[in-house]
Design a protein around this motif. Structure first.
Motif, PDB file in Angstrom:
ATOM      1  N   MET A   1      55.966 -52.597 -22.538  1.00 55.85           N
ATOM      2  CA  MET A   1      56.592 -52.186 -23.563  1.00 55.85           C
ATOM      3  C   MET A   1      57.878 -53.259 -23.702  1.00 55.85           C
ATOM      4  N   ASP A   2      57.964 -54.134 -24.703  1.00 51.34           N
ATOM      5  CA  ASP A   2      58.882 -54.839 -24.872  1.00 51.34           C
ATOM      6  C   ASP A   2      60.282 -54.245 -25.404  1.00 51.34           C
ATOM      7  N   TRP A   3      61.492 -54.708 -24.881  1.00 46.41           N
ATOM      8  CA  TRP A   3      62.889 -53.716 -25.378  1.00 46.41           C
ATOM      9  C   TRP A   3      62.876 -53.799 -27.032  1.00 46.41           C
ATOM     10  N   GLN A   4      62.112 -54.642 -27.797  1.00 48.31           N
ATOM     11  CA  GLN A   4      62.114 -54.705 -29.243  1.00 48.31           C
ATOM     12  C   GLN A   4      61.372 -53.605 -29.743  1.00 48.31           C
ATOM     13  N   ASP A   5      60.708 -53.130 -28.996  1.00 51.13           N
ATOM     14  CA  ASP A   5      59.513 -51.988 -29.678  1.00 51.13           C
ATOM     15  C   ASP A   5      60.365 -50.652 -29.799  1.00 51.13           C
ATOM     16  N   ASP A   6      61.297 -50.435 -29.141  1.00 48.75           N
ATOM     17  CA  ASP A   6      61.893 -49.352 -29.258  1.00 48.75           C
ATOM     18  C   ASP A   6      63.452 -49.656 -28.825  1.00 48.75           C
ATOM     19  N   ARG A   7      64.220 -50.220 -29.977  1.00 52.38           N
ATOM     20  CA  ARG A   7      65.483 -50.625 -29.525  1.00 52.38           C
ATOM     21  C   ARG A   7      66.589 -49.458 -29.267  1.00 52.38           C
ATOM     22  N   ILE A   8      66.321 -48.158 -29.767  1.00 52.16           N
ATOM     23  CA  ILE A   8      67.179 -47.081 -29.304  1.00 52.16           C
ATOM     24  C   ILE A   8      66.921 -46.781 -27.789  1.00 52.16           C
ATOM     25  N   ALA A   9      65.814 -46.616 -27.482  1.00 50.98           N
ATOM     26  CA  ALA A   9      65.509 -46.168 -26.091  1.00 50.98           C
ATOM     27  C   ALA A   9      65.779 -47.347 -25.173  1.00 50.98           C
ATOM     28  N   SER A  10      65.577 -48.673 -25.683  1.00 50.20           N
ATOM     29  CA  SER A  10      65.969 -49.855 -24.528  1.00 50.20           C
ATOM     30  C   SER A  10      67.693 -49.769 -24.448  1.00 50.20           C
ATOM     31  N   ALA A  11      68.139 -49.537 -25.278  1.00 49.44           N
ATOM     32  CA  ALA A  11      69.624 -49.696 -25.388  1.00 49.44           C
ATOM     33  C   ALA A  11      70.228 -48.186 -24.433  1.00 49.44           C
ATOM     34  N   ARG A  12      69.600 -47.079 -24.597  1.00 54.70           N
ATOM     35  CA  ARG A  12      69.640 -46.003 -23.771  1.00 54.70           C
ATOM     36  C   ARG A  12      69.492 -46.430 -22.516  1.00 54.70           C
ATOM     37  N   ASP A  13      68.320 -47.037 -21.954  1.00 56.60           N
ATOM     38  CA  ASP A  13      68.073 -47.237 -20.952  1.00 56.60           C
ATOM     39  C   ASP A  13      68.737 -48.649 -20.188  1.00 56.60           C
ATOM     40  N   GLY A  14      69.435 -49.150 -20.912  1.00 58.92           N
ATOM     41  CA  GLY A  14      70.168 -50.402 -20.448  1.00 58.92           C
ATOM     42  C   GLY A  14      69.355 -51.724 -20.524  1.00 58.92           C
ATOM     43  N   LEU A  15      68.358 -51.574 -21.214  1.00 56.57           N
ATOM     44  CA  LEU A  15      67.338 -52.793 -21.211  1.00 56.57           C
ATOM     45  C   LEU A  15      67.458 -53.686 -22.379  1.00 56.57           C
ATOM     46  N   ASN A  16      68.319 -53.189 -23.271  1.00 57.59           N
ATOM     47  CA  ASN A  16      68.353 -54.130 -24.731  1.00 57.59           C
ATOM     48  C   ASN A  16      69.511 -54.959 -24.382  1.00 57.59           C
ATOM     49  N   PRO A  17      69.058 -56.449 -24.378  1.00 56.44           N
ATOM     50  CA  PRO A  17      70.254 -57.429 -24.035  1.00 56.44           C
ATOM     51  C   PRO A  17      71.156 -57.602 -25.025  1.00 56.44           C
ATOM     52  N   THR A  18      70.969 -57.096 -26.354  1.00 63.31           N
ATOM     53  CA  THR A  18      71.883 -57.294 -27.430  1.00 63.31           C
ATOM     54  C   THR A  18      72.663 -56.002 -27.391  1.00 63.31           C
TER      55      THR A  18
END
Length: 149
Positions: A1-18
Motif C-alpha cells: 500500500m502506498d502512503w498516499q492511500d491512507d495519509r493519516i495512518a502513514s503519518a501515524r506510522d512515520g511513513l508519510n514523507p510530507t
C-alpha cells in the motif's frame, strides 16, 4: 500500500514523507503541490469524514491546531494572508488546507480561491513537494510548531 492511500495512518506510522509534525491531536503535513510555497494540510489523528464527526474537544483541538499551523505559515513564509479550507469533496476524510497567499500572485488570482488556479499548477513536477526543494521550509515550519506547543 502506498502512503498516499491512507495519509493519516502513514503519518501515524512515520511513513508519510510530507509529515511536518505531530501536534497534540492532529498531524501537520506539507501539501502535495507547493506552487504556493508553505501550503500545508492538517490531518486529524482519528479518521473521520467531517468536522462534525468529532466530539466537542476534538473539534476545538482541530480548529486550534489549524490556526497555529496558520501562525507558523505566517511567521515562516511571510505571506500577505493565510486562507483556510475544509472541504472533503474529493478526499472524503476530514482535512484542512492551510495555504499562504502572496503579494507576487496576480491581483485577480489573489482574490479567487486557490482551486481556480490553472490546471498546470496542479501537475507541474517542479512545484510538487520534494524533500530536496521544500525540506528547509518544512523544517522551519516544524521548528515553529514545536516551539509553540
Amino acid at each position: 500500500m502506498d502512503w498516499q492511500d491512507d495519509r493519516i495512518a502513514s503519518a501515524r506510522d512515520g511513513l508519510n514523507p510530507t509529515l511536518i509534525a505531530e501536534m497534540d491531536s492532529n498531524y501537520a503535513v506539507m501539501a502535495d503541490m507547493q506552487f504556493l510555497p508553505g501550503w500545508c494540510i492538517l490531518l486529524p489523528k482519528r479518521n473521520v469524514d467531517s468536522l462534525n464527526a468529532l466530539d466537542t474537544q476534538e473539534r476545538k483541538s482541530f480548529l486550534y491546531d489549524m490556526s497555529v499551523l496558520g501562525d507558523a505559515i505566517l511567521s515562516v513564509c511571510k505571506p500577505v494572508r493565510v486562507n483556510y479550507d475544509i472541504l472533503g469533496n474529493s478526499d472524503q476524510y476530514l482535512h484542512a488546507h492551510v495555504y499562504p497567499r502572496y503579494a507576487w500572485e496576480q491581483e485577480e488570482r489573489l482574490k479567487l480561491p486557490v482551486w481556480l488556479y490553472d490546471s498546470h499548477c496542479w501537475s507541474d513536477p517542479m512545484t510538487g513537494f520534494s524533500e530536496e526543494r521544500h525540506g528547509a521550509l518544512m523544517h522551519s515550519i516544524r521548528s515553529y510548531l514545536m516551539s509553540h506547543r
